[in-house]
Every structure is written in structure tokens, then in C-alpha cells.
Design a protein around this motif. Structure first.
Motif, mmCIF file in Angstrom:
data_model
loop_
_atom_site.group_PDB
_atom_site.id
_atom_site.type_symbol
_atom_site.label_atom_id
_atom_site.label_comp_id
_atom_site.label_asym_id
_atom_site.label_seq_id
_atom_site.Cartn_x
_atom_site.Cartn_y
_atom_site.Cartn_z
ATOM 1 N N LEU A 1 6.246 -2.351 -0.654
ATOM 2 C CA LEU A 1 6.916 -1.089 0.311
ATOM 3 C C LEU A 1 6.946 -0.702 1.193
ATOM 4 O O LEU A 1 6.904 -1.671 2.429
ATOM 5 C CB LEU A 1 5.674 0.076 -0.108
ATOM 6 N N PRO A 2 8.110 0.660 1.609
ATOM 7 C CA PRO A 2 8.465 0.545 2.744
ATOM 8 C C PRO A 2 6.921 0.485 4.043
ATOM 9 O O PRO A 2 5.890 0.918 3.755
ATOM 10 C CB PRO A 2 9.403 1.899 3.404
ATOM 11 N N ALA A 3 7.348 0.432 4.816
ATOM 12 C CA ALA A 3 5.647 0.617 6.077
ATOM 13 C C ALA A 3 5.577 1.869 5.726
ATOM 14 O O ALA A 3 6.291 3.008 6.261
ATOM 15 C CB ALA A 3 6.343 0.620 7.293
ATOM 16 N N GLY A 4 4.104 1.596 5.826
ATOM 17 C CA GLY A 4 2.771 3.037 5.781
ATOM 18 C C GLY A 4 3.636 3.398 4.707
ATOM 19 O O GLY A 4 2.243 4.619 4.519
ATOM 20 N N GLN A 5 3.761 3.058 3.575
ATOM 21 C CA GLN A 5 4.188 3.288 2.236
ATOM 22 C C GLN A 5 3.117 2.777 1.397
ATOM 23 O O GLN A 5 3.408 1.606 1.303
ATOM 24 C CB GLN A 5 5.318 3.138 1.551
ATOM 25 N N THR A 6 2.216 3.708 0.331
ATOM 26 C CA THR A 6 1.360 2.737 -0.217
ATOM 27 C C THR A 6 1.276 3.185 -1.636
ATOM 28 O O THR A 6 2.145 4.626 -1.957
ATOM 29 C CB THR A 6 0.414 3.100 0.070
ATOM 30 N N GLU A 7 1.436 3.348 -2.839
ATOM 31 C CA GLU A 7 1.373 4.046 -3.825
ATOM 32 C C GLU A 7 0.808 4.576 -4.532
ATOM 33 O O GLU A 7 1.563 5.785 -5.067
ATOM 34 C CB GLU A 7 0.892 2.589 -5.524
ATOM 35 N N THR A 8 -1.016 5.094 -3.438
ATOM 36 C CA THR A 8 -1.071 6.367 -3.662
ATOM 37 C C THR A 8 -0.475 7.475 -2.973
ATOM 38 O O THR A 8 -0.572 8.880 -4.032
ATOM 39 C CB THR A 8 -2.251 6.441 -2.890
ATOM 40 N N LEU A 9 0.380 7.114 -1.852
ATOM 41 C CA LEU A 9 1.135 8.398 -1.382
ATOM 42 C C LEU A 9 2.290 8.452 -1.947
ATOM 43 O O LEU A 9 2.889 9.595 -1.649
ATOM 44 C CB LEU A 9 1.329 7.616 0.138
ATOM 45 N N LEU A 10 3.143 7.190 -2.283
ATOM 46 C CA LEU A 10 4.228 7.459 -3.569
ATOM 47 C C LEU A 10 3.767 8.252 -4.637
ATOM 48 O O LEU A 10 4.716 8.762 -4.790
ATOM 49 C CB LEU A 10 4.789 6.452 -3.900
ATOM 50 N N LEU A 11 3.063 8.197 -5.034
ATOM 51 C CA LEU A 11 2.132 9.531 -6.181
ATOM 52 C C LEU A 11 1.604 10.214 -6.185
ATOM 53 O O LEU A 11 2.164 11.424 -6.301
ATOM 54 C CB LEU A 11 1.222 8.469 -6.944
ATOM 55 N N GLN A 12 1.309 10.577 -4.863
ATOM 56 C CA GLN A 12 1.078 11.764 -4.290
ATOM 57 C C GLN A 12 2.008 12.872 -3.828
ATOM 58 O O GLN A 12 2.604 14.142 -4.563
ATOM 59 C CB GLN A 12 0.231 12.315 -3.277
#
Length: 284
Positions: A237-248
Motif C-alpha cells: 500500500l502507498p505510504a500512509g494508506q491502510t486497508e481501513t482508510l481505503l475502505l472508509q
């Protein structure tokens, strides 16, 4: 209530004056009363909370009401055309003055009711169904007034059924889009207000998304849209990106930009995909 009273009066005077145009208008008014009742009932049912049996609630009732209204309007119009054709070949005396008076009242009754639905019909085909019923009857009443005047001036009784046929053509043309859209919704078609390609382009462009599959978009009701999709996560994932942020972020934009109120997004890795059976070429 006012529409029901007018319906009875118009049908009675249609018989007494031997006016097919008035009877045609009364037939449309009958479908109007049913349409208003169906639209109201559907709105009431759509507001009910989900249950263990109906997990989405009864939202789809608004789609069924819109489809039912379109079908009823088409059937009533077909019956009017059939009778009008018969009357063209077997004309009878018509009381033009009575036609004009009764139909003029109908313009006020139906036109006033149509105005009540005018603003809401742009975004809700259930309300559009009720609006089209009332608006078409207001136009029908206007045409009956014109037909009555022409009968009085010329004595040509065939004008009455001819006007009924002309009115019916207008009603069919006005109702066609309602029938098409409500049938699409009943068959889980992507709502016409949603651009599926734009949704897919947006999803693929999200940081950290390598691919997607099983994208489904369908109407829950005449005003609410649902979506399900599987997003395949990139290896890193890109820096600072998480699955939770992607989903939200994805869910929030689907709601605000595309008006999809019930998105369900599943994120999975490339090594752990679970394709929908609908995508299986061996599935019928």
C-alpha cells in the motif's frame, strides 16, 4: 377523497351524456385513485425497518408500486383505444355541453393534485408514477373540453372518440419512460442516475487498489441505491494508506459523489480472491 368523488360524478355524467371521452377520462381517474393509494402505501412500507425476514426492509415496494402504476395506466389506455375505435364506426349522440362542464372541473381537480407531486417526481419514479397519472388526466380533461366544443360547433360526433384516441397516444408516450425505468429497477438494473463506468473508474483509481471484480449496483428502492464490490489490494500500500482508510474513503465517496447509500466493499489480497458465482462461465 376529492379525486374519488370526481371520478364517480364523471363516470355518471359520461354515461348520461353518452360521451366516450368523459368515460375515458373517468377510466384514467380510476387508475389515478389506485395510483395515489399505491404510491402512498409504498411510501409507508418503504419506511419500515429491516427485519430478520426482510433484511432490506420493504423498500422495494416503491419500485413495485411504480411498475404497477405504469402497467395499469397502459392497460386502461388500451381499453380506451379499443372502445374508441368501435365508437368511430358506430357513432352516437353526444352531449357536448355536459362534456365541457364536467371536464373543466376535472382540469382543476387533477391539475391541482398533479402540482402536489410536481417537485418530488424528478427524483422518485414512484412519485413520478402518481404525477403522470394526475397530469395525464388534467391533459385528458382539457382535450375533452376541446372535443365538447367542437361537437357543439360542428355536430360531428366522431370527434369524441377521435379525441380519446389522440389522448391515449399522449398518455402512452408519457408513461413509456416510467414503465421502462420501473421495469429496469424491478430487474435490478443499474439506476439511470448512476454511471456504472464512472463508478468502476473511481474504484480502480483508489490508492492501493490493484484490481476489482464482482461489481454490482442495483436499486433498493426508487430513491436508494446499493453496491457491492471486491477490491483486490496491491501487494504494498502507498505510504500512509491502510486497508481501513481505503475502505472508509471509498465508502464515503460512493455515498457523497455517486449517491450510493448502501455500499458494501470487500478488500482482499491477490492470493485470496473469492469470485462471485455469477462470474463463473460454467454457471447458468
Amino acid at each position: 377523497m376529492l379525486n374519488t368523488v370526481y371520478l364517480g360524478a364523471e363516470a355518471l355524467w359520461g354515461v348520461l351524456s353518452n360521451s366516450l371521452a368523459l368515460l375515458a377520462d373517468a377510466g384514467h381517474n380510476l387508475s389515478d385513485v389506485l395510483a395515489l393509494a399505491a404510491a402512498w402505501l409504498a411510501q409507508h412500507l418503504s419506511a419500515k425497518s429491516p427485519s430478520a425476514r426482510f433484511t432490506y426492509g420493504l423498500r422495494r415496494s416503491s419500485i413495485l408500486a411504480a411498475l404497477g402504476n405504469a402497467v395499469i395506466l397502459m392497460l386502461v389506455t388500451g381499453g380506451v383505444v379499443w372502445e374508441s375505435i368501435n365508437r368511430l364506426f358506430n357513432p352516437g349522440p353526444v352531449a357536448g355541453k355536459t362534456m365541457m362542464i364536467v371536464a373543466a372541473i376535472g382540469i382543476l381537480v387533477n391539475g391541482g393534485t398533479a402540482l402536489l407531486f410536481a417537485s418530488g417526481q424528478k427524483n422518485d419514479i414512484n412519485i413520478r408514477g402518481a404525477f403522470l397519472h394526475m397530469a395525464s388526466d388534467a391533459v385528458t380533461s382539457l382535450a375533452v373540453v376541446i372535443a365538447g366544443g367542437l361537437v357543439l360547433m360542428t355536430g360531428l360526433t366522431w370527434i369524441d372518440p377521435a379525441m380519446s384516441i389522440a389522448i391515449s397516444v399522449i398518455v402512452v408516450l408519457a408513461t413509456w419512460s416510467l414503465l421502462r425505468d420501473s421495469l429496469d429497477m424491478a430487474l435490478d438494473g443499474v439506476p439511470r442516475s448512476i454511471d456504472r463506468d464512472s463508478v468502476e473508474t473511481f474504484l480502480r483509481a483508489q490508492p492501493g487498489v490493484a484490481d476489482l471484480h464482482d461489481l454490482h449496483i442495483w436499486p433498493m428502492s426508487t430513491t436508494e441505491t446499493a453496491l457491492t464490490v471486491h477490491l483486490v489490494r496491491a501487494t504494498s500500500l502507498p505510504a500512509g494508506q491502510t486497508e481501513t482508510l481505503l475502505l472508509q474513503n471509498t465508502v464515503e465517496i460512493l455515498r457523497t459523489r455517486f449517491g450510493i447509500v448502501h455500499p458494501t466493499v470487500q478488500i482482499e489480497s491477490a492470493h485470496c480472491q473469492s469470485p462471485c458465482h455469477l462470474a463463473d462461465p460454467h454457471t447458468v
